[in-house]
Motif scaffolding. Structure first.
Motif: not given
Length: 184
Positions: A21-33, A73-74, A81-86, A104-111
């Protein structure tokens, strides 16, 4: 609705569903992994889900490296907040992780920009260690090199150069009998 609490994974099927499920947060995907790796092994993930070995290890590092506050936050901001940010912030201290994620959230900083910023921070650390090496060299009278571990924060090696056995004994004796950090 975005899940703000750690997901509950009770089976291999749950973990696989989250990873697919690509809609899952990267944190949830990491937990699943991490769950799948513990239950079936890394090779199962590579062979059956198409992830590379390095991706599996990155997910494991993110899972273990991010503070619970930053994980929340992720979860709240999965599109910003993407996996690259993480990956870029998981090696920082808990306070630095929080501040960086909020920045990153306030200034919309790219990874990519965040990774570049982290590299610039490493350069300032390099200057600190170079200055410390010079101070130590002056204090003990032998060339000193401090080699920072690039994979683990706050780890490394101190190398003191000596030229013969008598020199080696002098280095040991001198460092044992004085505070070599006295000028730093």
């Amino acid at each position: 609705m975005i899940e703000l609490y750690p997901i509950e994974i009770n089976s291999v099927e749950d973990a696989e569903s989250i990873l697919l499920n690509r809609q899952s947060s990267c944190i949830d995907r990491s937990s699943a992994m991490v769950y799948l790796k513990e239950k079936r092994g890394e090779q199962y993930i590579i062979d059956n889900l198409g992830y590379s070995a390095s991706t599996v290890r990155h997910h494991q590092r993110v899972h273990k490296g991010l503070s619970s506050h930053v994980q929340q936050l992720f979860r709240r901001n999965p599109s910003r907040l993407t996996f690259s940010h993480a990956k870029a912030i998981c090696g920082l201290s808990e306070i630095e992780q929080k501040n960086t994620a909020e920045d990153v959230l306030a200034r919309k900083i790219r990874s990519r920009a965040l990774e570049k910023r982290e590299i610039e921070g490493e350069r300032s650390n390099d200057k600190y260690y170079a200055d410390l090496s010079e101070t130590l060299s002056t204090n003990i009278g032998h060339p000193v090199e401090i080699i920072q571990d690039k994979t683990k924060q706050n780890k490394g090696k101190i190398c003191i150069q000596y030229f013969d056995l008598n020199d080696f004994e002098a280095v040991i004796t001198d460092t044992m009998n004085q505070n070599i950090f006295e000028d730093y």
